[in-house]
Design an enzyme around this catalytic site. Structure first.
Site, short mmCIF file in Angstrom:
data_model
loop_
_atom_site.label_atom_id
_atom_site.label_comp_id
_atom_site.label_asym_id
_atom_site.label_seq_id
_atom_site.Cartn_x
_atom_site.Cartn_y
_atom_site.Cartn_z
N TYR A 60 0.78 -1.77 -0.11
CA TYR A 60 0.37 0.37 0.48
C TYR A 60 0.95 1.70 0.48
CZ TYR A 60 -3.39 3.19 1.58
OH TYR A 60 -4.72 4.11 1.60
N GLU B 11 4.33 1.48 -0.29
CA GLU B 11 5.38 2.25 -1.90
C GLU B 11 4.59 2.01 -3.35
OE1 GLU B 11 8.17 3.09 -1.07
OE2 GLU B 11 9.05 2.04 0.27
N GLY B 12 2.51 1.69 -2.93
CA GLY B 12 1.85 1.78 -4.40
C GLY B 12 1.65 3.19 -3.89
N ASN C 120 -14.51 -0.76 13.70
CA ASN C 120 -14.65 -1.81 14.72
C ASN C 120 -14.30 -1.95 16.06
OD1 ASN C 120 -13.06 -3.64 13.26
ND2 ASN C 120 -11.07 -3.48 14.68
P1 NAD Z 1 -12.62 1.94 0.21
O1 NAD Z 1 -11.80 0.35 0.35
O2 NAD Z 1 -14.09 2.09 1.43
O3 NAD Z 1 -12.96 2.39 -1.06
C1 NAD Z 1 -11.84 1.72 -2.30
C2 NAD Z 1 -12.35 1.53 -3.09
O4 NAD Z 1 -12.50 0.62 -4.27
C3 NAD Z 1 -13.89 0.07 -3.70
O5 NAD Z 1 -15.31 0.70 -3.70
C4 NAD Z 1 -12.81 -0.77 -3.72
O6 NAD Z 1 -14.08 -1.82 -4.15
C5 NAD Z 1 -12.47 -0.11 -4.82
N1 NAD Z 1 -11.77 -0.63 -5.60
C6 NAD Z 1 -10.62 -1.57 -4.74
N2 NAD Z 1 -9.34 -1.75 -5.51
C7 NAD Z 1 -9.90 -2.03 -6.73
C8 NAD Z 1 -10.09 -2.06 -8.61
N3 NAD Z 1 -8.68 -2.48 -8.71
N4 NAD Z 1 -10.60 -1.19 -9.40
C9 NAD Z 1 -11.54 -0.88 -9.06
N5 NAD Z 1 -12.05 -0.43 -7.70
C10 NAD Z 1 -11.38 -0.92 -7.06
O7 NAD Z 1 -11.55 3.24 0.98
P2 NAD Z 1 -11.81 4.63 1.63
O8 NAD Z 1 -11.24 5.25 2.85
O9 NAD Z 1 -13.26 4.86 0.56
O10 NAD Z 1 -10.30 4.86 0.11
C11 NAD Z 1 -11.13 5.87 -1.14
C12 NAD Z 1 -9.88 6.14 -1.17
O11 NAD Z 1 -8.20 6.88 -0.66
C13 NAD Z 1 -8.64 5.05 -0.84
O12 NAD Z 1 -7.98 5.20 -2.44
C14 NAD Z 1 -6.99 4.90 -0.34
O13 NAD Z 1 -6.35 4.81 -0.36
C15 NAD Z 1 -7.06 6.42 -0.01
N6 NAD Z 1 -7.65 7.19 1.20
C16 NAD Z 1 -7.97 6.49 2.74
C17 NAD Z 1 -7.83 6.80 3.60
C18 NAD Z 1 -9.04 6.66 4.96
O14 NAD Z 1 -8.77 6.83 5.79
N7 NAD Z 1 -10.61 6.22 4.55
C19 NAD Z 1 -6.81 7.15 3.50
C20 NAD Z 1 -5.57 7.35 3.57
C21 NAD Z 1 -5.87 7.37 1.74
N1 UDP Z 2 -5.80 -0.65 16.14
C1 UDP Z 2 -6.80 -1.13 17.26
N2 UDP Z 2 -7.10 -1.73 17.54
C2 UDP Z 2 -7.85 -2.68 16.02
C3 UDP Z 2 -8.21 -1.90 15.22
C4 UDP Z 2 -6.96 -1.70 14.95
O1 UDP Z 2 -6.11 -0.88 18.41
O2 UDP Z 2 -9.20 -3.02 16.23
C5 UDP Z 2 -5.08 0.29 15.76
C6 UDP Z 2 -3.94 -0.07 14.82
O3 UDP Z 2 -3.03 -0.32 15.61
C7 UDP Z 2 -3.43 1.47 14.12
C8 UDP Z 2 -4.50 2.05 14.60
O4 UDP Z 2 -5.13 1.16 15.57
O5 UDP Z 2 -2.53 1.74 15.05
C9 UDP Z 2 -5.06 2.72 13.01
O6 UDP Z 2 -5.47 1.44 12.34
P1 UDP Z 2 -6.67 1.28 10.74
O7 UDP Z 2 -6.04 0.23 10.29
O8 UDP Z 2 -7.21 2.25 11.19
O9 UDP Z 2 -5.09 3.04 10.28
P2 UDP Z 2 -3.98 2.54 10.09
O10 UDP Z 2 -3.26 2.17 10.52
O11 UDP Z 2 -3.95 2.68 8.64
O12 UDP Z 2 -3.65 4.39 10.26
#
Ligand code: NAD
Ligand code: UDP
Length: 315
Positions: A148, A150-151, A193
């Site tokens: 994720y 590095e992607g 969660n």
């Molecule tokens: P999410 O998992 O709810 O939404 C991602 C969507 O992308 C899903 O609907 C999934 O089905 C679709 N998807 C996945 N792989 C696909 C593919 N190969 N082709 C077409 N569709 C595909 O997550 P989200 O929280 O809504 O995140 C949306 C974007 O925002 C993501 O790119 C995520 O990396 C970025 N982002 C979200 C957060 C956050 O806290 N929610 C934080 C940082 C970055």
């Molecule tokens: N986390 C936790 N309990 C859970 C799920 C996540 O303590 O049931 C912690 C996790 O280890 C991290 C923080 O909550 O420290 C945020 O995790 P999340 O998966 O929401 O996002 P990210 O780690 O990508 O910021």
């Protein structure tokens, strides 16, 4: 179609953030093409939009090329929860990298403006706190989160190379943890969660000692930042942090959720996942100065609205 109405492609549009963005832009009178392979997204997230003649859903995987005529592209497709993006890490990297290449290629062909949903994960486990956009980050390139992190870093590279090489109009947002209605109750992210566990009277699972911190932004604030960034002058390319600078430990979050749900759930401690960042807080000066954006919804208010959503979903 009015003169200001645009054709907008939203990849990942059936996901948590994507569905809110579809709704917001439809409300502004634009034509929306929502593209999603439904890996972590759900049709229920866009169910209320399907009857709108300006809304179109296409099931498609962004790792394959797409040929459509649009004016703007928001590239959100990618699983965002650590649990989900580690299910098939090769596909996660492909989605970020091939997905970015395909969307940038499309944008170049039709001269569309293109937005990338990047992430605070580009900062990895940060040694600089809080994190400004100028910080290059500390990322393990071979760990379980690398598919994720590095992607997304490579996607940023591609965006800036297309901008320099092909004069493409780009907008790169680095999103910090965002929460709200339509999070998937099973995708393993901390806010969903804790709320689901509390509402079901199950133990609240804190990973590690719970002293690690995150900054939580309510979804409506974030989506407003997306729209402002897309509408900003061409020279505002980002990367630009979008997040709420309030910083909370997971222990504090658990206590808030227990108090607000009135749950009798006990807190339990489970092992900390590998490479779990210790701290996160955005510097948002760029967003404030260039977009006039600051988050408005406090964690307490946002949790209340999110708890109401899950209460309705689970009953
Ligand atoms: P999410 O998992 O709810 O939404 C991602 C969507 O992308 C899903 O609907 C999934 O089905 C679709 N998807 C996945 N792989 C696909 C593919 N190969 N082709 C077409 N569709 C595909 O997550 P989200 O929280 O809504 O995140 C949306 C974007 O925002 C993501 O790119 C995520 O990396 C970025 N982002 C979200 C957060 C956050 O806290 N929610 C934080 C940082 C970055
Ligand atoms: N986390 C936790 N309990 C859970 C799920 C996540 O303590 O049931 C912690 C996790 O280890 C991290 C923080 O909550 O420290 C945020 O995790 P999340 O998966 O929401 O996002 P990210 O780690 O990508 O910021």
């Amino acid at each position: 179609m009015s003169l200001s109405s645009k054709r907008i492609l939203i990849t990942g549009g059936a996901g948590f953030l994507g569905s809110h963005l579809c709704e917001r832009l439809l409300g502004e009178g634009h034509d929306i093409l929502c593209v999603d392979n439904l890996f972590t997204g759900h049709k229920r997230n866009i169910a209320t939009l399907l009857d709108n003649p300006r809304f179109e859903f296409m099931r498609h995987d962004v790792t394959f090329p797409l040929f459509v005529e649009v004016d703007e592209i928001y590239n959100l497709a990618c699983p965002a929860s650590p649990v989900q993006y580690q299910v098939n890490p090769v596909q996660t990297t492909k989605t970020s990298v091939h997905g970015a290449i395909n969307m940038l290629g499309l944008a170049k062909r039709v001269r569309a403006k293109v937005f990338q949903a990047s992430t605070s994960e580009v900062y990895g486990d940060p040694e600089v706190h809080p994190q400004p956009e100028s910080y290059w980050g500390q990322v393990n390139p071979i760990g379980p989160r690398a598919c994720y992190d590095e992607g997304k870093r490579c996607a940023e590279t591609l965006f800036f190379d297309y901008h320099r090489q092909h004069a493409l109009k780009i907008k790169v947002a680095r999103i910090f943890n965002t929460y709200g209605p339509r999070m998937d109750p099973n995708d393993g992210r901390v806010v969903s969660n804790f709320i689901v566990q509390a509402l079901q009277g199950r133990p609240i699972t804190i990973y590690g000692d719970g002293r690690q911190t995150r900054s939580f932004c309510f979804v409506d604030d974030l989506i407003d930042g997306f729209v402002r960034l897309m509408a900003s002058p061409d020279e505002v390319t980002g990367p630009i942090n979008l997040g709420n600078p309030g910083e909370f430990s997971m222990l504090e979050l658990a206590e808030k959720v227990v108090a607000q749900t009135g749950s009798s759930s006990k807190i339990v401690f489970e092992p900390l996942p590998r490479d779990d960042p210790r701290q996160r807080r955005p510097v948002i000066d760029l967003a404030r100065d260039h977009l006039g954006w600051i988050p408005r919804v406090s964690l307490d208010d946002g949790l209340q609205r999110t708890i109401a959503y899950f209460r309705a979903l689970l009953t």
